[in-house]
Write a protein that holds these residues in place. Structure first.
Motif, short mmCIF file in Angstrom:
data_model
loop_
_atom_site.label_atom_id
_atom_site.label_comp_id
_atom_site.label_asym_id
_atom_site.label_seq_id
_atom_site.Cartn_x
_atom_site.Cartn_y
_atom_site.Cartn_z
N GLY A 12 0.84 -1.14 0.00
CA GLY A 12 0.19 -0.05 -0.09
C GLY A 12 0.83 1.23 0.09
O GLY A 12 0.37 2.15 -0.71
N VAL A 13 1.78 1.33 1.00
CA VAL A 13 2.58 2.28 0.98
C VAL A 13 3.44 2.70 -0.45
O VAL A 13 3.63 3.86 -0.94
CB VAL A 13 3.70 2.24 2.25
CG1 VAL A 13 4.69 3.37 2.10
CG2 VAL A 13 2.98 2.69 3.45
N VAL A 14 3.90 1.60 -1.07
CA VAL A 14 4.70 1.81 -2.24
C VAL A 14 3.69 2.10 -3.15
O VAL A 14 3.88 3.16 -4.09
CB VAL A 14 5.33 0.30 -2.79
CG1 VAL A 14 5.75 0.27 -4.07
CG2 VAL A 14 6.40 -0.35 -1.91
N LEU A 15 2.63 1.74 -3.35
CA LEU A 15 1.56 2.12 -4.39
C LEU A 15 1.34 3.76 -4.29
O LEU A 15 1.07 4.46 -5.19
CB LEU A 15 0.32 1.38 -4.38
CG LEU A 15 0.28 0.08 -4.90
CD1 LEU A 15 -1.10 -1.00 -4.54
CD2 LEU A 15 0.59 0.09 -6.28
N VAL A 16 1.10 4.05 -2.98
CA VAL A 16 0.56 5.29 -2.87
C VAL A 16 1.94 6.38 -3.06
O VAL A 16 1.68 7.57 -3.76
CB VAL A 16 0.61 5.77 -1.14
CG1 VAL A 16 0.37 7.07 -0.68
CG2 VAL A 16 -0.87 4.98 -0.75
N LEU A 17 3.13 5.99 -2.85
CA LEU A 17 4.28 6.90 -3.11
C LEU A 17 4.48 6.84 -4.66
O LEU A 17 4.89 7.89 -5.11
CB LEU A 17 5.63 6.30 -2.62
CG LEU A 17 5.67 6.19 -0.91
CD1 LEU A 17 6.96 5.65 -0.31
CD2 LEU A 17 5.47 7.64 -0.65
#
Length: 161
Positions: A12-17
């Motif tokens: 999730g964090v990778v996708l958001v970034l």
């Protein structure tokens, strides 16, 4: 379940970034056309991107604590990622709408400023005072129009705003 939770948060964090960087890079070019100053465009895009990151990371945290029980930990992560992708798409669309509105307002302001400047220049160049047209009423004597006694120098007229 702890491993699935960690995998979900990491993905999730990778996708958001990644999405935030896409918004920032494309938004910077999009906004630079509206703002003449590249620094102002970069600053406005940066503010919108920070807002995007804060909102989506907050939603990621909320989605991460929702319990999904499909019977398979991998499916649980996939369901949560699916929900997160939908939320990410929604927030991405809202962010693009915000950037579009900011750009439209900036372009409208530039157009209004240009029109005001052209009007000001027109008023400065206009040296002939406005003339009125007098028409005779049927049966009435023609009005008497007196010539101007002296010429008015437009550079000597003061205006107060």
């Amino acid at each position: 379940m702890e491993q699935g939770y960690a995998v979900f948060l990491l993905l999730g964090v990778v996708l958001v970034l990644i999405d935030g960087q896409l918004i920032y890079r494309s938004g910077k070019g999009y906004m630079s056309r509206a703002y003449g100053d590249p620094e102002a465009a970069r600053s406005m895009t940066r503010l919108a991107t920070v807002l995007f990151h804060l909102v989506v990371l907050g939603l990621l945290a909320i989605v991460s604590i929702i319990s999904v029980d499909t019977g398979d930990p991998v499916k649980d992560v996939v369901v949560k990622l699916g929900v997160m992708l939908l939320v990410l798409a929604l927030v991405h669309a809202v962010t693009m709408m915000i950037l579009g509105r900011i750009r439209d307002r900036q372009l409208q302001q530039q157009l209004a400023d240009e029109m005001a400047e052209e009007h000001r220049q027109y008023e400065q160049q206009r040296s002939v005072p406005p003339q009125t047209r007098v028409e005779a009423v049927h049966g009435a004597p023609a009005p008497r129009v007196e010539p101007a006694e002296q010429k008015i120098d437009p550079t000597q007229i003061k205006t107060i705003r």
